[in-house]
Write a protein that holds these residues in place. Sequence first.
Motif, short mmCIF file in Angstrom:
data_model
loop_
_atom_site.label_atom_id
_atom_site.label_comp_id
_atom_site.label_asym_id
_atom_site.label_seq_id
_atom_site.Cartn_x
_atom_site.Cartn_y
_atom_site.Cartn_z
N PRO A 95 49.72 50.72 22.85
CA PRO A 95 49.60 51.24 24.11
C PRO A 95 48.07 50.38 24.54
N TRP A 96 48.17 50.64 26.04
CA TRP A 96 46.86 49.76 26.54
C TRP A 96 46.46 50.60 27.96
N VAL A 97 45.22 50.65 28.08
CA VAL A 97 44.73 51.54 29.24
C VAL A 97 44.05 50.70 30.13
N LEU A 98 44.25 50.81 31.45
CA LEU A 98 43.30 50.06 32.38
C LEU A 98 42.46 51.08 33.06
N ASP A 99 41.18 50.38 33.14
CA ASP A 99 40.08 51.10 34.07
C ASP A 99 39.91 49.98 35.15
N PRO A 100 40.31 50.50 36.39
CA PRO A 100 40.06 49.74 37.42
C PRO A 100 38.87 49.66 38.49
N VAL A 101 37.93 49.38 37.60
CA VAL A 101 36.27 49.49 38.24
C VAL A 101 36.33 48.89 39.41
N ALA A 102 35.96 49.64 40.49
CA ALA A 102 35.79 49.13 42.14
C ALA A 102 36.97 48.74 42.57
N ALA A 103 38.31 48.99 42.16
CA ALA A 103 39.36 48.45 42.79
C ALA A 103 39.33 48.98 44.11
N GLY A 104 39.79 48.24 45.11
CA GLY A 104 39.79 48.50 46.47
C GLY A 104 38.96 47.68 47.46
N PRO A 105 37.83 47.48 47.20
CA PRO A 105 37.26 46.71 48.44
C PRO A 105 36.99 45.28 48.08
N LEU A 106 37.11 44.94 46.67
CA LEU A 106 37.01 43.49 46.07
C LEU A 106 38.56 42.88 46.22
N ALA A 107 38.77 41.77 46.55
CA ALA A 107 39.82 41.17 46.72
C ALA A 107 40.50 40.81 45.48
N PHE A 108 39.66 40.00 44.59
CA PHE A 108 39.77 39.42 43.27
C PHE A 108 40.43 40.48 42.21
N ARG A 109 39.38 41.69 42.02
CA ARG A 109 39.88 42.43 40.91
C ARG A 109 40.83 43.34 41.44
N THR A 110 41.12 43.61 42.89
CA THR A 110 42.08 44.49 43.11
C THR A 110 43.50 43.61 43.04
N ASP A 111 43.50 42.52 43.45
CA ASP A 111 44.72 41.70 43.17
C ASP A 111 45.12 41.68 41.91
N PHE A 112 44.06 41.40 40.98
CA PHE A 112 44.43 41.36 39.48
C PHE A 112 44.86 42.79 39.05
N CYS A 113 44.37 43.66 39.45
CA CYS A 113 44.81 45.20 39.03
C CYS A 113 46.33 45.49 39.55
N ARG A 114 46.38 44.76 40.70
CA ARG A 114 48.13 44.81 41.33
C ARG A 114 48.88 44.15 40.02
N GLU A 115 48.61 43.22 39.80
CA GLU A 115 49.39 42.36 38.67
C GLU A 115 49.25 43.29 37.50
N LEU A 116 48.18 43.68 37.16
CA LEU A 116 48.28 44.55 35.73
C LEU A 116 49.34 45.70 35.85
N LEU A 117 49.27 46.31 37.07
CA LEU A 117 50.42 47.40 37.34
C LEU A 117 51.59 47.27 36.85
N ASP A 118 51.95 45.88 37.51
CA ASP A 118 53.48 45.34 36.95
C ASP A 118 53.46 45.27 35.50
N ALA A 119 52.61 45.08 34.91
CA ALA A 119 52.55 45.00 33.38
C ALA A 119 52.87 46.27 32.64
N ARG A 120 52.66 47.24 33.56
CA ARG A 120 52.76 48.79 32.88
C ARG A 120 52.04 49.05 32.06
N PRO A 121 50.87 49.58 32.41
CA PRO A 121 49.69 50.17 31.35
C PRO A 121 50.25 51.32 30.92
N THR A 122 49.90 51.94 29.88
CA THR A 122 50.46 53.16 29.16
C THR A 122 49.38 54.31 29.94
N ALA A 123 48.28 53.99 30.17
CA ALA A 123 47.58 54.90 30.91
C ALA A 123 46.46 54.13 31.84
#
Length: 266
Positions: A95-123
Amino acid sequence: MTYLSLSGHTAGRELNRVRATAPLVHCLTNSVVTNFTANVLLAFGAAPAMVVAREEVADFAAIAGALSVNVGTLTAPQAEAIRLAVASANQAGTPWVLDPVAAGPLAFRTDFCRELLDARPTAIRGNASEVRALAGLASAGRGVDSQDSSEAAVDAARALAERCGAVVAVTGAVDYVTDGERVLAIAAGDPLLTRVTGTGCSLSALVAAFLVGASDRLIAVASACATMAVAGGLAADHAPMPGRFAVALLDQLSLIDSAALEGALS
Ligand SMILES: Nc1ncnc2c1ncn2[C@@H]1O[C@H](COP(=O)(O)OP(=O)(O)OP(=O)(O)O)[C@@H](O)[C@H]1O
Ligand SMILES: Cc1ncsc1CCO
Ligand SMILES: [Mg+2]
């Protein structure tokens, strides 16, 4: 919407379950909170390991009990290591957890979080603005409304949970935890939890610990949130200033038991 409440009895049972196995949590987290996160896990009774090299992360994610991913100080090399760790965790059923710190305003991390959502975090565990930002990505224009209210945050968390198949915890004065259908509310904690860095980030790692061997992931995630919030409330009673509070929080995470959760949660 009707929220279910997490009983102290249930949370206490989960706490005992996790402590009994001292789960190994692989953390790929940010450079601000790495030490504090390791101390939170150790104080509670879990085992942290900050294995970060791209050469090692895949091997380690496959043998750890759970993986905690945090994008707070994301760099391109760390993103590559996280990709490898997540792929390995998914393959091993970790199982793995995503903590999307400051996702939204910053493109690099936000795009990466989008990619991680496709990898289906457990939480997913974030604050209201982060969860709403991710829900906006996940719903692809489905329009989670923009009011700044806890109801909007819960709507966003449910949309995100439905889209990703993840349990989503949106934390704040009240924590809400949802699998897209059920929503558990936990009213505990203390504002001092927001005056010390890393309480949310280390909670995400604690969520990972609670997911190891969990039979009901919603209950496991909610119980982790309750543990941090109740420990925070007890720490504030003992140490009402940020510096001492940070130390007292570690003490209370080591002392907290099922009786304390039963006493604090209705
Ligand atoms: N106003 C508040 N009153 C009581 N408890 C709070 C309050 N705000 C947050 N908390 C608690 O603080 C902890 C961290 O949640 P928070 O939403 O602040 O995370 P975060 O913003 O991701 O933190 P960070 O990124 O600094 O690690 C949780 O246990 C939450 O319940
Ligand atoms: C202060 C800070 N900056 C990047 S990550 C972090 C820790 C809180 O998430
Ligand atoms: Mg955070």
